[in-house]
Design an enzyme around this catalytic site. Structure first.
Site, PDB file in Angstrom:
ATOM      1  N   ASP A 172       0.863  -1.179   0.000  1.00 16.86           N
ATOM      2  CA  ASP A 172       0.000   0.000   0.000  1.00 16.86           C
ATOM      3  C   ASP A 172       0.901   1.232   0.000  1.00 16.86           C
ATOM      4  OD1 ASP A 172      -2.296   1.625   0.351  1.00 16.86           O
ATOM      5  OD2 ASP A 172      -1.887   1.696   2.500  1.00 16.86           O
ATOM      6  N   ASP A 550      -1.163  -0.819   6.247  1.00 17.19           N
ATOM      7  CA  ASP A 550      -1.328  -0.275   7.595  1.00 17.19           C
ATOM      8  C   ASP A 550      -2.777  -0.083   7.999  1.00 17.19           C
ATOM      9  OD1 ASP A 550      -1.716   1.915   5.745  1.00 17.19           O
ATOM     10  OD2 ASP A 550      -1.577   3.241   7.484  1.00 17.19           O
ATOM     11  N   ASP A 554      -6.407  -2.735   3.882  1.00 18.38           N
ATOM     12  CA  ASP A 554      -5.314  -3.589   3.423  1.00 18.38           C
ATOM     13  C   ASP A 554      -5.418  -5.019   3.950  1.00 18.38           C
ATOM     14  OD1 ASP A 554      -4.067  -1.397   2.125  1.00 18.38           O
ATOM     15  OD2 ASP A 554      -3.227  -0.756   4.043  1.00 18.38           O
TER      16      ASP A 554
END
Length: 860
Positions: A172, A550, A554
């Site tokens: 990400d 995080d 995700d």
């Protein structure tokens, strides 16, 4: 839908997300609340949406399992051969014909005799070593973040070696590569760029408008732009001892409110129907009525609110990503489009702000349709989306915001090191293409020496024409790659990705092309698409994947990868709780993979090879002995001595090896990243290597049997089976010769395997030999087993015993010494070369925290 009846009048009310307090919510800024408990137990949202944590097994362990099944098959064949030869041999010899048994009984005899060829102790050894390896990851001070007081955490120990075989890192961007601390930098209003460093003109305009009955009652582009930033969000102000603090679900919303605050407007309160703000430093307060709030979702990529300013003005404010907003705006000037592209090229996160004026009648008609859609019992989401689409159209552009999200420390060097190690880095982001590409250049994901290939979007999101355009763009990129030399990178947009993931043949071509790239950037990606991409890379490439993120969005990606890593950031702990490993900063990923991953992979691979080897060395002697005892199934070793082989005499050296051995110091692994490349290609444990170690075991077992057998030749007189008094020494004396030789052989072989010869290694290697002699001395004088009585006296008092052991060990290990010396001198491995160049080599266990106080602190 909530149905109420008051005074005989039935009323249907919408029950949506905003009416629920989900599990784990905290009530603030209110003294009491009335509510109804719904959807408890298994009907809670968290239970219904939760997916079972996937059972992950490392690639190396799968290969070990296959080798174990091959060992089972080999054992079965050996038992069949032994049983058949037992029956046929006994039938040919007249004085043994009465002792012959049935085929099944003979097969079971050999199964009991040879069952230890299967190294079942391997799994116990691996779990113990993995647990210690996980503790070392947790104790590594080089992965400690002083700012947040966070250590790295290994939430599982079964994937330690998988960290050393990663080929793809799918990451990400926001909060993972960046700090997720948003700062408003500039904006575009009325075709003019306004920087936060020069807001004097805007402040004067705001102060002149913020008077009673005039603040937002008349259309004004600047004030409407500010109103969109102020009202269009879900931020809740909280009064603290330090003043007003904004509790925001998104850092972007907080950044927008801080921008509004810098203009002299304080956001002070929010109720379900109103928003309250006041002029900074004064007591002048204003209230805006909130008629409807249409929240942001990852599918909509925008948020809208319907506000009432006074009795005669109703406005719809909408903000969102440019790719979904531009198609809902009537006209977009070229100047504003240039500003938008310029912000993106600067690596800033952009939002497009728009509005639409509504009459009272328009709002009432739309609101009636919205209420009907929100209480419909079938296809509610589709109905609401249709009604909302009618509201969010024909909008007027207000401007564009540009927010900076700075990179974390060390991201550029981390990505560069990972690429040097042969790891391909994919970034999956929701940003637009220009923003993602610019950030990729700043973090060294893209460099000037790379050829940048793009898969262009089609003319529209849906339709055959768009899919064909994407297919042609993909084919063009594949052709360009074939004609180029040097490293290449690939960029694909959200619309193109939607078509690629929707067609199997396009997915295969895309993953095949992406696997050849140094890096890949996927833009405008939804959480579902992140998980889809991860699964396709995992399935079609056949390589080990690692996902890192995080936030809660995700989690599907983290669960889909072979290894999931969570960043302890500002978006909660959902990603960490779903991950296999957690770190505080992206830069720690380098040490996690290149150091701990490399060490763990080598240790587990060598442990597996060694355990198969040491089992074959001892127990193949039983098969060689069967040739000389007419396949009777007689054991050469005393039963309890044989049983203690894996438990007492050969277990601790391999466990210590698996815990602390370092073939290369950490500093060298970080400075020479290409040493990591041996893991992704299964360089240390594969079928040829496994076969070589088995052949080594067969050879050494044969030597450990033949040399004592030769010494026990009757022609040698007293050194044979007959003692001076004429009494037979027994076959277990010869077995003790072979057994002692094997203890020395496997222990010295472990010393050859080790790269870091620490005091701990030597203590347990030498200790294993000492334990064997102590055990033999004590056990042979205990009346526990008649077969072991006085074995020590028959062996230790005979000079042949002390000559046989070193002779057997030298003959057995001489080929190993010769081959390894030749390979190290004339065909050195990259590790050998690195160690030669980075001299002097210093072996140290690393910087680990071991105090009780720090351990308790981490547990807390």
């Amino acid at each position: 839908t909530l149905v109420t009846s008051i005074g005989g009048v039935t009323q249907h009310s919408e029950v949506g997300h905003s009416q629920f307090l989900l599990r784990g919510s905290q009530l603030r800024n209110t003294k009491w609340a009335l509510g109804l408990v719904m959807f408890v137990g298994k009907e809670t949202k968290i239970v219904l949406n939760s997916r079972k944590q996937p059972h992950k097994v490392s690639r190396l362990e799968k290969m070990i399992n296959r080798c174990l099944w091959q060992s089972f098959a080999t054992l079965f064949i050996m038992c069949v051969v032994g049983a058949l030869l037992n029956i046929t041999t006994h039938q040919k010899i007249w004085y043994l014909s009465d002792t012959s048994t049935d085929w099944v009984g003979a097969w079971v005899t050999y199964l009991l005799l040879l069952n230890n060829l299967i190294p079942l102790s391997l799994y116990v050894t691996l779990e113990m070593c993995r647990m210690v390896q996980a503790l070392f990851i947790r104790w590594d001070l080089d992965m400690y973040n002083t700012e947040t007081d966070q250590f790295a955490m290994a939430r599982t120990s079964s994937l330690n070696e998988e960290l050393g075989q990663v080929k793809f890192v799918l990451s990400d961007k926001t909060g993972t590569l960046t700090q997720n601390i948003m700062e408003f930098k500039k904006c575009s209003i009325k075709e003019r760029v306004i920087d936060v460093a020069n807001l004097s003109a805007v402040k004067e305009h705001v102060s002149s408008r913020l008077v009673p009955s005039a603040e937002f009652h008349q259309p004004d582009e600047v004030m409407d732009f500010i109103a969109n930033c102020l009202l269009n969000g879900t931020v809740v102000p909280e009064i603290t001892a330090n003043g007003v603090e904004y509790q925001a679900a998104s850092p972007d919303e907080k950044a927008l409110l801080m921008f509004v605050k810098s203009l002299g407007i304080d956001f002070i309160a929010r109720t379900p129907d109103t928003v309250h703000f006041r002029v900074s430093g004064t007591s002048r307060e204003f209230t805006v009525e909130m008629l409807r709030v249409i929240e942001f979702t990852s599918d909509r990529k925008r948020m809208s609110v319907v506000c009432r300013f006074g009795p005669n003005r109703i406005v719809v404010f909408c903000k969102g990503a440019d790719n979904v907003m531009m198609e809902r705006i009537v006209t977009v000037s070229d100047v504003t489009q240039q500003h938008l592209d310029g912000f993106a090229e600067d690596g800033l996160r952009t939002l497009v702000l728009a509005k639409r004026e509504l009459s009272e009648l328009e709002f009432e008609n739309w609101n009636r349709e919205y209420v009907e859609a929100s209480i419909s019992l079938t296809d509610r989401d589709e109905n609401i989306a249709t009604v909302v689409a009618e509201l969010e159209k024909d909008m007027e552009l207000l401007g564009v915001t540009a927010i900076e999200d700075r990179l974390q420390d060390g991201v550029a060097s981390t990505i560069s090191t990972l690429q040097d190690a042969g790891i391909k880095v994919w970034v999956l982001t929701g940003d637009k293409e220009q923003t993602a590409v610019n950030i990729a250049y700043s973090c060294k994901l893209l460099t000037s020496r790379m050829h940048l290939l793009k898969i262009e979007n089609g003319p529209s999101t849906e339709g055959v024409e768009s899919q064909l355009a994407v297919q042609k763009s993909l084919q063009r990129a594949m052709e360009q790659f074939e004609s180029l030399t040097g490293p290449c990178a690939l960029v694909i947009g959200g619309e193109a990705l939607w078509h690629v993931l929707g067609a199997a043949h396009l997915t295969t071509d895309f993953i095949g092309l992406g696997s050849k790239m140094v890096s890949v950037i996927c833009c405008r990606v939804s959480p579902l698409q992140k998980a889809q991409i991860t699964r396709f890379v995992k399935k079609l490439s056949g390589q080990t994947t690692l996902s890192i993120g995080d936030g809660a969005n995700d989690v599907p990606m983290i669960l889909s990868a072979h290894v999931g890593v969570g960043i302890i950031g500002n978006e909660g702990m959902q990603a960490v709780q779903a991950s296999d490993y957690s770190i505080a900063q992206f830069r720690f990923l380098t040490r996690l993979l290149l150091v701990h991953g490399h060490w763990s992979y080598r240790r587990v691979a060598k442990i597996a090879l060694y355990c198969f080897y040491k089992s074959s060395v001892l127990f193949m002697i039983q098969f060689w002995f069967a040739i000389f005892n007419l396949w009777s199934g007689q054991s050469l070793f005393e039963r309890w001595t044989q049983a203690a082989y894996n438990l007492l005499f050969s277990s601790m050296p391999v466990i210590i090896f698996g815990c602390v051995d370092q073939d290369v110091p950490a500093a060298t692994l970080l400075s020479v990243p290409h040493l990591y490349a041996i893991g992704p290609v299964d360089g240390l444990f594969n079928y040829p290597t496994h076969f070589v170690w088995l052949c080594r075991g067969l050879y050494q077992s044969l030597i450990a049997f033949i040399v004592p057998l030769t010494i026990f030749n009757p022609d040698w007189g007293q050194s044979g089976l007959t003692a001076e008094d004429g009494r037979s020494r027994g076959l277990f004396v010869m077995g003790l010769y072979s057994y002692t030789s094997i203890i020395f052989i496997v222990t010295i072989r472990m010393l050859l395997l080790q790269r870091s010869h620490t005091t701990l290694n030597w203590i347990f290697c030498v200790g294993s030999i000492v334990v064997w002699f102590v055990f033999n001395a004590v056990y042979s004088h205990l009346d526990w087993s008649p077969d072991a009585i006085y074995l020590m006296d028959y062996t230790w008092n005979n000079i042949c015993f002390w000559l046989c052991i070193p002779l057997t060990v030298v003959i057995a290990l001489l080929p190993d010494f010769t081959c390894e010396s030749y390979l190290q001198l004339f065909q050195p491995t990259p590790v050998d070369v690195a160690l030669e160049r980075h001299a002097p080599r210093q072996i140290r266990p690393g910087r680990y925290r071991v105090s009780l106080r720090n351990s308790l602190r981490t547990a807390k």
